[in-house]
Design a protein around this motif. Sequence first.
Motif, short mmCIF file in Angstrom:
data_model
loop_
_atom_site.label_atom_id
_atom_site.label_comp_id
_atom_site.label_asym_id
_atom_site.label_seq_id
_atom_site.Cartn_x
_atom_site.Cartn_y
_atom_site.Cartn_z
N GLU A 10 0.85 -1.19 0.00
CA GLU A 10 0.00 0.00 0.00
C GLU A 10 0.88 1.24 0.00
O GLU A 10 1.90 1.28 0.70
CB GLU A 10 -0.88 -0.03 1.25
CG GLU A 10 -1.95 1.00 1.28
CD GLU A 10 -2.92 0.78 2.43
OE1 GLU A 10 -3.73 -0.17 2.37
OE2 GLU A 10 -2.84 1.56 3.39
N TYR A 84 -15.65 0.94 -10.87
CA TYR A 84 -15.78 1.86 -9.74
C TYR A 84 -16.98 1.44 -8.90
O TYR A 84 -18.02 1.07 -9.43
CB TYR A 84 -16.01 3.29 -10.22
CG TYR A 84 -14.85 3.85 -11.00
CD1 TYR A 84 -13.85 4.56 -10.36
CD2 TYR A 84 -14.75 3.65 -12.37
CE1 TYR A 84 -12.77 5.06 -11.07
CE2 TYR A 84 -13.68 4.15 -13.09
CZ TYR A 84 -12.69 4.84 -12.43
OH TYR A 84 -11.63 5.33 -13.13
N HIS A 85 -16.81 1.57 -7.60
CA HIS A 85 -17.92 1.39 -6.66
C HIS A 85 -17.95 2.64 -5.80
O HIS A 85 -16.94 3.01 -5.20
CB HIS A 85 -17.73 0.14 -5.80
CG HIS A 85 -18.75 0.03 -4.72
ND1 HIS A 85 -20.05 -0.35 -4.97
CD2 HIS A 85 -18.69 0.29 -3.40
CE1 HIS A 85 -20.73 -0.33 -3.83
NE2 HIS A 85 -19.92 0.05 -2.88
N GLU A 100 -3.62 3.52 -2.53
CA GLU A 100 -3.51 2.50 -3.57
C GLU A 100 -2.83 1.26 -3.02
O GLU A 100 -1.89 1.36 -2.23
CB GLU A 100 -2.68 3.08 -4.71
CG GLU A 100 -2.39 2.12 -5.84
CD GLU A 100 -1.53 2.78 -6.91
OE1 GLU A 100 -0.52 2.16 -7.28
OE2 GLU A 100 -1.86 3.89 -7.35
N ASP A 121 -6.22 -1.83 -6.45
CA ASP A 121 -7.34 -1.09 -5.88
C ASP A 121 -6.87 0.28 -5.44
O ASP A 121 -5.78 0.42 -4.87
CB ASP A 121 -7.91 -1.81 -4.65
CG ASP A 121 -8.67 -3.07 -5.01
OD1 ASP A 121 -9.08 -3.23 -6.18
OD2 ASP A 121 -8.88 -3.91 -4.11
N ARG A 122 -7.69 1.28 -5.72
CA ARG A 122 -7.46 2.63 -5.20
C ARG A 122 -8.73 3.04 -4.48
O ARG A 122 -9.83 2.91 -5.02
CB ARG A 122 -7.15 3.62 -6.33
CG ARG A 122 -5.87 3.30 -7.03
CD ARG A 122 -5.30 4.39 -7.91
NE ARG A 122 -6.26 5.13 -8.70
CZ ARG A 122 -5.98 6.29 -9.30
NH1 ARG A 122 -4.78 6.82 -9.19
NH2 ARG A 122 -6.88 6.90 -10.04
N GLU A 123 -8.57 3.53 -3.24
CA GLU A 123 -9.71 3.98 -2.46
C GLU A 123 -9.59 5.47 -2.23
O GLU A 123 -8.51 5.98 -1.93
CB GLU A 123 -9.77 3.24 -1.12
CG GLU A 123 -10.04 1.76 -1.29
CD GLU A 123 -10.05 0.99 0.01
OE1 GLU A 123 -9.46 1.48 1.01
OE2 GLU A 123 -10.63 -0.09 0.03
N TYR A 125 -11.07 8.86 -0.14
CA TYR A 125 -11.73 9.25 1.11
C TYR A 125 -11.92 10.76 1.13
O TYR A 125 -11.09 11.51 0.61
CB TYR A 125 -10.86 8.86 2.31
CG TYR A 125 -10.66 7.37 2.43
CD1 TYR A 125 -11.51 6.61 3.22
CD2 TYR A 125 -9.65 6.73 1.74
CE1 TYR A 125 -11.33 5.23 3.32
CE2 TYR A 125 -9.46 5.36 1.84
CZ TYR A 125 -10.31 4.62 2.63
OH TYR A 125 -10.14 3.26 2.72
N LYS A 131 -15.02 6.77 3.32
CA LYS A 131 -14.74 6.25 1.98
C LYS A 131 -15.77 6.76 0.99
O LYS A 131 -16.97 6.72 1.24
CB LYS A 131 -14.74 4.72 1.96
CG LYS A 131 -14.25 4.17 0.62
CD LYS A 131 -14.44 2.69 0.46
CE LYS A 131 -13.54 1.91 1.37
NZ LYS A 131 -13.63 0.45 1.11
N THR A 134 -14.18 3.08 -4.46
CA THR A 134 -13.10 2.13 -4.72
C THR A 134 -13.00 1.98 -6.23
O THR A 134 -14.02 1.80 -6.91
CB THR A 134 -13.38 0.75 -4.09
OG1 THR A 134 -13.53 0.91 -2.68
CG2 THR A 134 -12.24 -0.23 -4.37
N GLU A 135 -11.79 2.11 -6.74
CA GLU A 135 -11.52 1.90 -8.15
C GLU A 135 -10.67 0.63 -8.25
O GLU A 135 -9.66 0.51 -7.57
CB GLU A 135 -10.74 3.09 -8.72
CG GLU A 135 -10.21 2.86 -10.11
CD GLU A 135 -9.15 3.90 -10.50
OE1 GLU A 135 -8.39 3.61 -11.43
OE2 GLU A 135 -9.07 4.97 -9.87
N ARG A 136 -11.10 -0.31 -9.06
CA ARG A 136 -10.32 -1.54 -9.27
C ARG A 136 -9.89 -1.59 -10.72
O ARG A 136 -10.70 -1.49 -11.63
CB ARG A 136 -11.16 -2.76 -8.93
CG ARG A 136 -10.43 -4.06 -9.24
CD ARG A 136 -11.02 -5.23 -8.52
NE ARG A 136 -10.39 -5.27 -7.20
CZ ARG A 136 -10.45 -6.31 -6.39
NH1 ARG A 136 -11.12 -7.38 -6.75
NH2 ARG A 136 -9.87 -6.28 -5.22
#
Length: 147
Positions: A10, A84-85, A100, A121-123, A125, A131, A134-136
């Motif tokens: 990370e 993306y979520h 990341e 994964d990138r989160e 905030y 949060k 989340t991008e995967r």
Amino acid sequence: MIDRNIIGKENEPEYHEVEKGAIRKFATAIEDDNPVYHNEEYAKQKGYPSLLAPLTFPTTFRGKIQEWFKNLDKNRLLHGEQEYHYERRFYAGERIKLVEKVADVYEKKGKNGMMTFIIRDREGYDEADKKLFTERSTFIVREDKRT
């Protein structure tokens, strides 16, 4: 062969200011003329505090390139997919903390040889450390047939 020890690595958090001009420019580039991305007054009439960032806007967040990515042979690198979520959409004027990490590394045999898949994964905030998204992303490294 990609070192599987990168799984779980990370980065230090990075911060990105979401600017109105960047939102407008991005929306224009993806040919989305929705006024919530271009006209702040319209966005406010729709209940947003400022211009709304398009769903794929986090792709514009560029920061320090991670060591594992620097070491990849870019001539053999393919972009597999990206998803993306969202917990909450974000707007111009917000400051996003981005973290990341590498979620997985695995190999598959394809018709043209071995392929290594790297799942990143990138989160994102908000300033309250809640949060937002989340991008995967899936990166595919094709086998080097020259060896």
